[in-house]
Every structure is written in C-alpha cells, then in structure tokens.
Write a protein that holds these residues in place. Structure first.
Motif, PDB file in Angstrom:
ATOM      1  N   ILE A  11      -0.792   2.215  -4.946  1.00 42.95           N
ATOM      2  CA  ILE A  11      -1.738   2.743  -5.950  1.00 42.95           C
ATOM      3  C   ILE A  11      -3.084   2.963  -5.271  1.00 42.95           C
ATOM      4  O   ILE A  11      -3.685   2.019  -4.742  1.00 42.95           O
ATOM      5  N   VAL A  12      -3.552   4.204  -5.264  1.00 35.46           N
ATOM      6  CA  VAL A  12      -4.848   4.542  -4.662  1.00 35.46           C
ATOM      7  C   VAL A  12      -5.867   4.674  -5.788  1.00 35.46           C
ATOM      8  O   VAL A  12      -5.718   5.512  -6.675  1.00 35.46           O
ATOM      9  N   GLY A  13      -6.893   3.816  -5.747  1.00 36.03           N
ATOM     10  CA  GLY A  13      -7.905   3.805  -6.803  1.00 36.03           C
ATOM     11  C   GLY A  13      -7.819   2.538  -7.612  1.00 36.03           C
ATOM     12  O   GLY A  13      -6.819   2.303  -8.291  1.00 36.03           O
ATOM     13  N   CYS A  14      -8.842   1.695  -7.504  1.00 31.89           N
ATOM     14  CA  CYS A  14      -8.827   0.383  -8.175  1.00 31.89           C
ATOM     15  C   CYS A  14      -9.763   0.348  -9.379  1.00 31.89           C
ATOM     16  O   CYS A  14     -10.374  -0.669  -9.669  1.00 31.89           O
ATOM     17  N   GLY A  15      -9.892   1.475 -10.057  1.00 35.90           N
ATOM     18  CA  GLY A  15     -10.697   1.504 -11.287  1.00 35.90           C
ATOM     19  C   GLY A  15      -9.911   0.913 -12.444  1.00 35.90           C
ATOM     20  O   GLY A  15      -8.934   0.185 -12.262  1.00 35.90           O
ATOM     21  N   LYS A  16     -10.335   1.260 -13.677  1.00 34.04           N
ATOM     22  CA  LYS A  16      -9.703   0.681 -14.871  1.00 34.04           C
ATOM     23  C   LYS A  16      -8.226   1.074 -14.985  1.00 34.04           C
ATOM     24  O   LYS A  16      -7.382   0.252 -15.322  1.00 34.04           O
ATOM     25  N   VAL A  17      -7.915   2.348 -14.705  1.00 32.81           N
ATOM     26  CA  VAL A  17      -6.518   2.784 -14.796  1.00 32.81           C
ATOM     27  C   VAL A  17      -5.686   2.101 -13.719  1.00 32.81           C
ATOM     28  O   VAL A  17      -4.584   1.611 -13.975  1.00 32.81           O
ATOM     29  N   GLY A  18      -6.237   2.042 -12.491  1.00 32.10           N
ATOM     30  CA  GLY A  18      -5.532   1.365 -11.400  1.00 32.10           C
ATOM     31  C   GLY A  18      -5.210  -0.074 -11.754  1.00 32.10           C
ATOM     32  O   GLY A  18      -4.093  -0.549 -11.547  1.00 32.10           O
ATOM     33  N   THR A  33       0.961  -2.262  -3.515  1.00 27.52           N
ATOM     34  CA  THR A  33      -0.170  -2.282  -2.576  1.00 27.52           C
ATOM     35  C   THR A  33      -1.263  -1.402  -3.166  1.00 27.52           C
ATOM     36  O   THR A  33      -0.991  -0.275  -3.610  1.00 27.52           O
ATOM     37  N   VAL A  34      -2.496  -1.918  -3.213  1.00 30.33           N
ATOM     38  CA  VAL A  34      -3.615  -1.127  -3.740  1.00 30.33           C
ATOM     39  C   VAL A  34      -4.532  -0.681  -2.604  1.00 30.33           C
ATOM     40  O   VAL A  34      -4.675  -1.381  -1.601  1.00 30.33           O
ATOM     41  N   VAL A  35      -5.131   0.486  -2.779  1.00 29.86           N
ATOM     42  CA  VAL A  35      -6.027   1.069  -1.776  1.00 29.86           C
ATOM     43  C   VAL A  35      -7.299   1.532  -2.473  1.00 29.86           C
ATOM     44  O   VAL A  35      -7.240   2.188  -3.514  1.00 29.86           O
ATOM     45  N   ASP A  36      -8.458   1.197  -1.901  1.00 24.18           N
ATOM     46  CA  ASP A  36      -9.733   1.694  -2.422  1.00 24.18           C
ATOM     47  C   ASP A  36     -10.770   1.599  -1.302  1.00 24.18           C
ATOM     48  O   ASP A  36     -10.638   0.767  -0.398  1.00 24.18           O
ATOM     49  N   GLU A  38     -13.809   0.670  -1.826  1.00 21.42           N
ATOM     50  CA  GLU A  38     -14.690  -0.465  -2.133  1.00 21.42           C
ATOM     51  C   GLU A  38     -13.940  -1.782  -1.945  1.00 21.42           C
ATOM     52  O   GLU A  38     -13.020  -2.100  -2.707  1.00 21.42           O
ATOM     53  N   SER A  39     -14.365  -2.547  -0.932  1.00 22.09           N
ATOM     54  CA  SER A  39     -13.648  -3.791  -0.603  1.00 22.09           C
ATOM     55  C   SER A  39     -13.682  -4.792  -1.754  1.00 22.09           C
ATOM     56  O   SER A  39     -12.713  -5.524  -1.984  1.00 22.09           O
ATOM     57  N   SER A  40     -14.791  -4.819  -2.521  1.00 14.30           N
ATOM     58  CA  SER A  40     -14.901  -5.794  -3.619  1.00 14.30           C
ATOM     59  C   SER A  40     -13.824  -5.542  -4.674  1.00 14.30           C
ATOM     60  O   SER A  40     -13.222  -6.482  -5.212  1.00 14.30           O
ATOM     61  N   LYS A  41     -13.540  -4.258  -4.971  1.00 15.06           N
ATOM     62  CA  LYS A  41     -12.510  -3.929  -5.965  1.00 15.06           C
ATOM     63  C   LYS A  41     -11.123  -4.309  -5.456  1.00 15.06           C
ATOM     64  O   LYS A  41     -10.294  -4.844  -6.197  1.00 15.06           O
ATOM     65  N   VAL A  42     -10.868  -4.025  -4.181  1.00 10.38           N
ATOM     66  CA  VAL A  42      -9.561  -4.345  -3.585  1.00 10.38           C
ATOM     67  C   VAL A  42      -9.327  -5.852  -3.619  1.00 10.38           C
ATOM     68  O   VAL A  42      -8.263  -6.323  -4.028  1.00 10.38           O
ATOM     69  N   HIS A  43     -10.357  -6.628  -3.207  1.00  8.88           N
ATOM     70  CA  HIS A  43     -10.211  -8.082  -3.169  1.00  8.88           C
ATOM     71  C   HIS A  43     -10.034  -8.657  -4.570  1.00  8.88           C
ATOM     72  O   HIS A  43      -9.240  -9.574  -4.786  1.00  8.88           O
ATOM     73  N   GLN A  44     -10.775  -8.103  -5.532  1.00  9.26           N
ATOM     74  CA  GLN A  44     -10.675  -8.605  -6.907  1.00  9.26           C
ATOM     75  C   GLN A  44      -9.247  -8.412  -7.452  1.00  9.26           C
ATOM     76  O   GLN A  44      -8.650  -9.345  -7.987  1.00  9.26           O
ATOM     77  N   ILE A  45      -8.692  -7.206  -7.278  1.00  4.19           N
ATOM     78  CA  ILE A  45      -7.351  -6.927  -7.816  1.00  4.19           C
ATOM     79  C   ILE A  45      -6.284  -7.685  -7.040  1.00  4.19           C
ATOM     80  O   ILE A  45      -5.353  -8.247  -7.620  1.00  4.19           O
ATOM     81  N   SER A  46      -6.422  -7.744  -5.701  1.00  7.80           N
ATOM     82  CA  SER A  46      -5.379  -8.414  -4.903  1.00  7.80           C
ATOM     83  C   SER A  46      -5.375  -9.923  -5.171  1.00  7.80           C
ATOM     84  O   SER A  46      -4.327 -10.568  -5.155  1.00  7.80           O
ATOM     85  N   ASN A  47      -6.531 -10.496  -5.478  1.00  5.54           N
ATOM     86  CA  ASN A  47      -6.582 -11.928  -5.821  1.00  5.54           C
ATOM     87  C   ASN A  47      -6.065 -12.184  -7.237  1.00  5.54           C
ATOM     88  O   ASN A  47      -5.386 -13.175  -7.499  1.00  5.54           O
ATOM     89  N   ASN A  57      -9.958   4.963   2.892  1.00  2.00           N
ATOM     90  CA  ASN A  57      -9.812   6.241   2.199  1.00  2.00           C
ATOM     91  C   ASN A  57      -8.319   6.532   2.019  1.00  2.00           C
ATOM     92  O   ASN A  57      -7.588   6.684   2.997  1.00  2.00           O
ATOM     93  N   GLY A  58      -7.874   6.607   0.777  1.00  2.00           N
ATOM     94  CA  GLY A  58      -6.453   6.788   0.488  1.00  2.00           C
ATOM     95  C   GLY A  58      -5.871   8.091   1.000  1.00  2.00           C
ATOM     96  O   GLY A  58      -4.650   8.235   1.088  1.00  2.00           O
ATOM     97  N   ALA A  59      -6.720   9.071   1.322  1.00  2.00           N
ATOM     98  CA  ALA A  59      -6.227  10.346   1.843  1.00  2.00           C
ATOM     99  C   ALA A  59      -6.153  10.348   3.367  1.00  2.00           C
ATOM    100  O   ALA A  59      -5.759  11.342   3.966  1.00  2.00           O
ATOM    101  N   SER A  60      -6.558   9.231   3.994  1.00  2.00           N
ATOM    102  CA  SER A  60      -6.508   9.130   5.459  1.00  2.00           C
ATOM    103  C   SER A  60      -5.116   8.685   5.892  1.00  2.00           C
ATOM    104  O   SER A  60      -4.535   7.755   5.317  1.00  2.00           O
ATOM    105  N   LEU A  61      -4.592   9.321   6.927  1.00  4.47           N
ATOM    106  CA  LEU A  61      -3.256   8.987   7.427  1.00  4.47           C
ATOM    107  C   LEU A  61      -3.204   7.544   7.909  1.00  4.47           C
ATOM    108  O   LEU A  61      -2.229   6.824   7.644  1.00  4.47           O
ATOM    109  N   GLU A  62      -4.270   7.089   8.571  1.00  5.83           N
ATOM    110  CA  GLU A  62      -4.304   5.702   9.071  1.00  5.83           C
ATOM    111  C   GLU A  62      -4.253   4.711   7.918  1.00  5.83           C
ATOM    112  O   GLU A  62      -3.543   3.704   7.968  1.00  5.83           O
TER     113      GLU A  62
END
Length: 457
Positions: A11-18, A33-36, A38-47, A57-62
């Motif tokens: 899931i790319v995007g950790c906003g309300k819908v994400g 797996t979530v991608v965003d 903003e590290s704070s949003k990623v850490h909040q959702i993953s925790n 950047n979810g559009a980056s190949l890396e």
C-alpha cells in the motif's frame, strides 16, 4: 477460512484511506507492506498494525524493490497525487507481476478512467469523490431514506430508514408486514439500542428502530408510500463549497433535473464552476456565514449538502440547517476516527468517501482470494461496519446451487436478501433456489466472506 492464505499487498500512501485499508486487510489475514515519504506516518502505521514499513517514494524502482513489489500480489496506490498513484502502478506492473489499484480524483482523469484502466492494465481506478456524489444523489432521489446503497447494476437497492413514532410498522412483526403491506421488500438488519439483529419473520419492529431493507427502486417507493413516507425526489439542492465533490454531485443532480445552487468562497473557483456547470447557480460568498445562508434561501431549500474540506464545519452547517429548515441534509465526513461521536449528533445521512474507497478495494481483494466458483461484485459495510452486505456472482455449480434455500445449512446471523436472475430481482422464499449465473446478496454480522460457499455451516 479453511486453507486461506493471505495476499502479499503493498500500500503506497499512509493517509486516512491507507490506514483504513491496512486495518481492514490485516484483520482479514493479508501480508501488508506500507510505503510513504513521511517516516513518521510509516512508523505510526507499522507499529500500530504490525506491518512492514518502507520510507521512500512509491514510484521509485528502488523503493518498490525494498517493499517487495516483485513478489507482491497487489499494489494499492492511495497517495494524495493522482499522477503519483498512476505512476506507482505502471512501474509495479513493469517490475512485478502484481495487480494494481489507483485512487484517481481529478475530473479530467475520471472521464478517461476506463481508458486509463484498460490501457495501463490496472485492476481498478477508484474516485472517492465521484462515488460519494453518486451515493449522495441516490439519497436525494429518495430523501426520507437515511442511506441508499445500490446492487445488481442499480436494479436493487438497500435502503436504511428510521421508524417514526406512531408509524404503522410499530409493533408489527416482519411476517405481518409481508402479509399486510408487501412481500416485495425484505428487512435485512435492525438496529435497536445500539445492537444489531438479522431478523426472522417473528421479529417485532418498534418505533425508533433503524432498519435496512432490500428491494427494487419501484417496490421501495411503493412500500415507503404505504407506511407514510414521502417518496418524491428533491427539486433543488444548496451545496456549500465548490470543490471536486461539489462538481461531481452538481453534475449528477443537474442531469436528473434537480436545480443546484453552489456557494463558494473563492472567486476564481466560482468562475471555473460557472463554465463547468452552466446549468447551476454559482454564488461567490462565505457558505458558513448565517446571513449569506439566509439570503440564499436556506429556510426554503429542499436539500442542503455541506461539502467544505473541514469536517467540523460540515457538522456545524448540518446542525444549523436542521434548525433553520426542513431540508434533507447530507453530511460528508472525511476523517473517520470519531464515528461514535458523530452517530450521537443525529446528523441523519452521513457520507464517508474514505469508506467507499476502502470497500471497493476490499471487495476486489476478497474476490481475488476466492475460489473459481463465485466472485464478489459489491461490498458495503453498514451500521458502523457491524454488518456486511455482499453481492456474489455465482459462476458454477456449488454447495449453494440447485437446492431450495430452506434446505441450505446457513450460518447464523445471515440472510439471503435477493437473487438477481436474467435482469429480474427475486426477493427469495425458502422454496427458491440459487442457480449458476445468478448474483446473490447476503447480509450478515459475520465478516471476511470471500466466496458464496462461506455462507454454509
């Protein structure tokens, strides 16, 4: 679910819908797996949900490599940017073998949604503002309803109403309703004192109950008229705010001969809307100002829809409109963390675009995990997600086909609400059968069904 193995979903995007998607899909046993950026949003959702998180950047190949897109079954792009969502999906389709879903909200892209989906090979393109506008319009066509959901390509509707004091339904059993009023509707769920019942024929209805019933649009109007409800669509609508949601709703209403007035603060946006919606009256003014609302006729309008970007303002405007007029009021709520509070405010009809988005995606995910015997066409969550209404298409013979419904060993708290066959809606009795080629709607307080066979014990 026996033998169920979850999908690997990025899931790319950790906003309300994400976050809504993560919560629902984790509960259903998928590997997320979530991608965003903003590290704070990623850490909040993953925790919060015990999922993998990747900052980037979810559009980056890396970034997609780090997120494991090459092994993923599905990528869902729900960032705030349409272009980024589409690009994420294109790269993922090139890099991996996953299915792809993009949230796209801009009107220009929405007109081309089918073309984009087909050419880019996407599973779904979802526009929450457009879907919310369609849901809002359905209520305005039947304004005494609290909620109207559509099934079987618009042929069947699931309608929510509240039984008023001294109504003919008060103290009537569901069996009596069928014998004295109509057999062409089926009451699927009843909320009383904050608890939900999937009722049988012996259940007695009471004033104050909130009921959801299924029927065709024509049968619904007949039933509502018989129990003393107004069934004419509104003739006019006052919309506060001129954003994308207002544009989609106004376009829908104007196409159905409903007069539209939009009050918008920004002069430049008013000029745009005047060009985009030549049939609407566009007022440049502050829609939260009581004098402006009175001047523009809030006391005489038949429907009032606050569509500002601020939930608190929408709620306040709704409460003001209910005090000042008899208008049908529909409130759009973007944030979904305060549903308990909102339900106590007696706002009437409330639309949550983020739920609409997540429901469409979850329906697709469940269909992807199902066997080949059936497929999920439509999914709605009702009564604050305590009830699910699911429409299955039945594609082959299975344990549910070719037998009278009364002989099926159905799970508890479940109702088969309609069978759609060759363009006709059947409100089923115990003697009806499900056949391959039918679509079938079930309503249940259970969750997680992916296949029509899940209704059996």
């Amino acid at each position: 679910m026996k033998g169920f193995t979850g999908l690997k979903i990025v899931i790319v995007g950790c906003g309300k819908v994400g976050q809504t998607l993560v919560e629902q899909l984790v509960n259903e046993g998928h590997d997320i797996t979530v991608v965003d950026t903003e590290s704070s949003k990623v850490h909040q959702i993953s925790n919060l949900f015990d999922v993998m998180g990747v900052v980037g950047n979810g559009a980056s190949l890396e970034t997609q490599k780090d997120a494991g897109v090459s092994e993923a079954d599905l990528i869902i792009a729900v960032t705030g940017s349409d272009e980024l969502n589409l690009l994420c999906c294109i790269i993922a389709k090139q890099f991996g073998k996953c299915s792809a879903i993009a949230r796209v909200r801009t009107p220009d892209y929405s007109k081309e949604a089918n073309y984009l989906r087909d050419k880019l090979g996407l599973a779904l393109i979802i526009n929450p503002d457009y879907e919310a506008a369609k849901q809002t319009a359905r209520i305005l066509y039947l304004p005494t309803a609290i909620e109207v959901n559509s099934f079987a390509h618009g042929q069947a509707e699931l309608i929510k109403i509240k039984i008023p004091e001294n109504n003919v339904l008060d103290n009537m059993t569901i069996a009596q309703l069928g014998s004295t009023i109509t057999n062409d509707i089926l009451i699927c769920a009843v909320e009383r004192d904050n608890s939900i019942t999937i009722p049988s024929g012996g259940f007695t209805l009471k004033a104050g109950d909130v009921i959801s019933f299924v029927s065709t649009h024509k049968s619904a109007k007949f039933f509502l008229k018989k129990i003393g409800f107004e069934t004419k669509q509104v003739h006019n609508a006052m919309i506060i705010g001129g954003g994308r949601s207002a544009y989609y709703l106004a376009k829908e209403l104007l196409n159905n001969n409903i007069d539209v007035k939009i009050i918008e603060n920004e002069r430049s946006r008013c000029d745009e809307l005047t060009t985009l919606l030549p049939g609407a009256v566009i007022i440049n003014g502050d829609g939260s100002n009581q004098d402006v609302l009175k001047e523009e006729g809030i006391d005489t309008c038949e429907s009032f829809i606050p569509l500002t970007g601020i939930d608190e303002e929408n709620v306040m405007l709704t409460l003001y409109a209910k005090k000042m007029s008899d208008a049908k009021v529909i409130t759009k709520i973007n944030r979904i963390g305060f549903t308990d509070v909102i339900s106590t405010l007696n706002l009437g009809s409330v639309i949550y675009p983020k739920y609409i988005t997540s429901e469409a995606i979850i329906a697709y995910v469940r269909a992807k995990t199902a066997s080949m015997g059936s497929n999920i066409e439509t999914l709605y969550h009702l009564f604050d997600s305590r009830v699910e209404a699911i429409e299955f298409s039945v594609t082959s013979d299975s344990g549910v086909t070719g037998k009278p419904l009364k002989e099926l060993p159905l799970k508890a708290n479940l109702l088969i609400s309609f069978i759609s066959r060759n363009g006709s809606i059947i409100i089923p009795s115990g003697n009806d059968e499900i056949l391959p080629g039918d679509t079938v709607m079930i309503v249940t307080t259970n969750s997680g069904y992916t296949d029509i066979k899940d209704i059996l014990k």
